[in-house]
Enzyme design. Structure first.
Site, PDB file in Angstrom:
ATOM      1  CB  CYS A 101      12.118  10.293  59.956  1.00 56.90           C
ATOM      2  SG  CYS A 101      10.909   9.294  58.795  1.00 56.90           S
ATOM      3  NE  ARG A 130       4.963  16.113  50.984  1.00 57.37           N
ATOM      4  CZ  ARG A 130       3.705  16.131  51.850  1.00 57.37           C
ATOM      5  NH1 ARG A 130       2.258  16.608  51.539  1.00 57.37           N
ATOM      6  NH2 ARG A 130       4.585  16.885  52.838  1.00 57.37           N
ATOM      7  CB  ALA A 131      11.516  14.134  48.468  1.00 60.45           C
ATOM      8  CB  THR A 132       8.873  10.487  51.506  1.00 60.46           C
ATOM      9  OG1 THR A 132       8.890   9.512  51.127  1.00 60.46           O
ATOM     10  CG2 THR A 132       7.854  11.571  51.867  1.00 60.46           C
ATOM     11  CB  VAL A 133      13.106  10.140  54.760  1.00 59.02           C
ATOM     12  CG1 VAL A 133      14.982  10.767  54.352  1.00 59.02           C
ATOM     13  CG2 VAL A 133      12.886  10.733  56.459  1.00 59.02           C
ATOM     14  CD  GLU A 181       5.866   2.363  52.799  1.00 59.68           C
ATOM     15  OE1 GLU A 181       5.270   3.641  52.609  1.00 59.68           O
ATOM     16  OE2 GLU A 181       4.920   1.928  54.071  1.00 59.68           O
ATOM     17  CB  SER A 182       9.711   2.737  56.749  1.00 55.84           C
ATOM     18  OG  SER A 182       8.175   2.734  56.946  1.00 55.84           O
ATOM     19  CE1 TYR A 210       4.081  13.094  61.556  1.00 54.72           C
ATOM     20  CE2 TYR A 210       4.488  10.245  62.150  1.00 54.72           C
ATOM     21  CZ  TYR A 210       5.319  11.280  62.126  1.00 54.72           C
ATOM     22  OH  TYR A 210       5.988  11.844  61.845  1.00 54.72           O
TER      23      TYR A 210
HETATM   24  N1  LIG Z   1       5.295   5.845  53.468  1.00 49.63           N
HETATM   25  C1  LIG Z   1       6.553   6.185  54.271  1.00 49.63           C
HETATM   26  C2  LIG Z   1       6.187   7.791  54.786  1.00 49.63           C
HETATM   27  C3  LIG Z   1       7.871   8.295  55.404  1.00 49.63           C
HETATM   28  C4  LIG Z   1       7.758   9.519  55.400  1.00 49.63           C
HETATM   29  O1  LIG Z   1       6.383  10.733  55.738  1.00 49.63           O
HETATM   30  N2  LIG Z   1       8.686  10.518  56.114  1.00 49.63           N
HETATM   31  C5  LIG Z   1       8.318  11.798  56.359  1.00 49.63           C
HETATM   32  C6  LIG Z   1       9.578  12.241  57.200  1.00 49.63           C
HETATM   33  S1  LIG Z   1       9.057  11.536  58.871  1.00 49.63           S
HETATM   34  C7  LIG Z   1       9.022  12.170  55.067  1.00 49.63           C
HETATM   35  O2  LIG Z   1       9.910  12.435  54.926  1.00 49.63           O
HETATM   36  N3  LIG Z   1       8.342  13.517  55.060  1.00 49.63           N
HETATM   37  C8  LIG Z   1       8.669  14.573  53.678  1.00 49.63           C
HETATM   38  C9  LIG Z   1       7.493  15.258  52.953  1.00 49.63           C
HETATM   39  O3  LIG Z   1       6.947  14.575  52.801  1.00 49.63           O
HETATM   40  O4  LIG Z   1       7.730  16.409  52.335  1.00 49.63           O
HETATM   41  C10 LIG Z   1       7.221   4.684  54.865  1.00 49.63           C
HETATM   42  O5  LIG Z   1       6.541   4.384  55.415  1.00 49.63           O
HETATM   43  O6  LIG Z   1       8.580   5.422  54.477  1.00 49.63           O
END
Ligand SMILES: N[C@@H](CCC(=O)N[C@@H](CS)C(=O)NCC(=O)O)C(=O)O
Length: 320
Positions: free
Chosen positions: A69, A128-131, A146-147, A194
């Site tokens: 990611c 969403r459960a994001t990294v 938020e990165s 993206y």
């Molecule tokens: N705004 C977030 C976006 C992070 C993001 O979109 N991460 C993606 C991986 S590249 C993710 O974890 N997606 C999982 C999902 O959407 O379920 C950031 O910059 O921290």
């Protein structure tokens, strides 16, 4: 036995696939009316500050990251440039191709998946459960996901324990310049790739790809004058740009159709990518195999066969 007439077979297959594709894309990549990709907002936005719920401390916070990611990668690069590897350890997650979410390599706090941990931090969480995730071990919750904010935190809050405390990625004198570049780069480049890859109409893709390459041309020109985007030292702008550029020739060029030009063919962007890659600690944050596996292997609607290409050759990154 007579088969289906090829015309009917093709039309049926196209119709079924298009319907499935639109459904899956809608889940994976929410879009607006014009088919433009719209990234959801991050939900956890706390700071790390003295006299707050989340004060600076060594060994208290963790970074949950997936190596593929680019947003998580930003936090690893900022952590490396400051020399915070000892102070803030990482917890790896890997994507599950079938469940469409991140999985812990070893269960964390009883959670197998990242969505479970998000719900532990906020019962009923539906987003969403994001990294990346900046996790607080003391209160067992998410400080920030938020990165763009986590890298500001990493730059400022932990210098006391950093092995390179003098590194300042967001100096006051350059703040306006950094913020201005960040805005443009986020829209046109970081999220721009993206917007190309997740576009659901030709028009949305055309808009995104034009803005992307206009921005890359502008950045390339700016880099003719100086080694880093905001001058002689690395800043958050470079960190944010780096993680997209690193993936560009490998996945965005082909999988996301960002193929007007490769980064390594630009006069200044190519050497700039190499310069950033060779900064102390940065190469160790880069896992090209994970990048290829995560994008080609998991973005099913974009690559249904799941075949991972063998190239390109990235030796140029290590060249002097
Ligand atoms: N705004 C977030 C976006 C992070 C993001 O979109 N991460 C993606 C991986 S590249 C993710 O974890 N997606 C999982 C999902 O959407 O379920 C950031 O910059 O921290």
């Amino acid at each position: 036995m007579a088969g289906l007439p090829p015309g009917l077979l093709i039309r049926t297959a196209k119709q079924v696939w298009t319907t499935l594709w639109q459904t899956m894309m809608g889940q994976m990549a929410p879009s607006g009316k014009g088919g433009d990709y719209q990234r959801p907002e991050s939900a956890f936005r706390h700071e790390i500050a003295l006299d707050s719920t989340y004060p600076p401390a060594a060994h208290r916070y963790r970074l949950i990251v997936g190596m593929g990611c680019p947003w998580a990668h930003r936090t690893l690069v900022a952590r490396a440039l400051k020399g915070l590897e000892e102070t803030i350890s990482t917890i790896p997650v890997v994507p599950s191709p079938d469940e469409g979410c991140w999985l812990f390599e070893t269960p964390f706090r009883g959670c197998r998946t990242l969505p479970e941990l998000y719900r532990q931090a906020q019962p009923g969480y539906q987003g969403r459960a994001t990294v990346p995730v900046l996790w607080d071990t003391q209160t067992a919750t998410i400080v920030n996901n938020e990165s763009a904010e986590i890298i500001v935190i990493l730059n400022a809050a932990f210098s006391e324990w950093a092995s390179r405390p003098a590194v300042d990625l967001y100096p006051a004198a350059l703040k306006a310049d950094i913020d201005q570049w960040n805005d443009r780069i986020y829209h046109a480049v970081n999220n721009g790739v993206y917007r190309c890859g997740f576009a659901q109409t030709q028009a949305a893709y055309d808009r995104a790809v034009t803005e992307l390459f206009e921005a890359l041309d502008a950045i390339d020109q700016a880099l003719a004058q100086r080694p880093y985007l905001c001058g002689d030292t690395v800043t958050l702008t470079d960190v944010r740009l780096f993680t997209t550029l690193f993936r560009f020739d490998v996945v965005y060029y082909s999988l996301f159709k960002c193929n007007r030009r490769r980064i390594q063919d630009y006069a200044h962007l190519g050497p700039y990518l190499r310069r950033l890659y060779q900064l102390p600690g940065v190469a160790a944050t880069c896992d090209i195999e994970a990048v290829k596996r995560d994008y080609y292997g998991n973005l099913f609607p974009l690559n249904p066969g799941g075949i991972i290409p063998s190239g390109p050759d990235l030796e140029y990154l290590t060249a002097p």
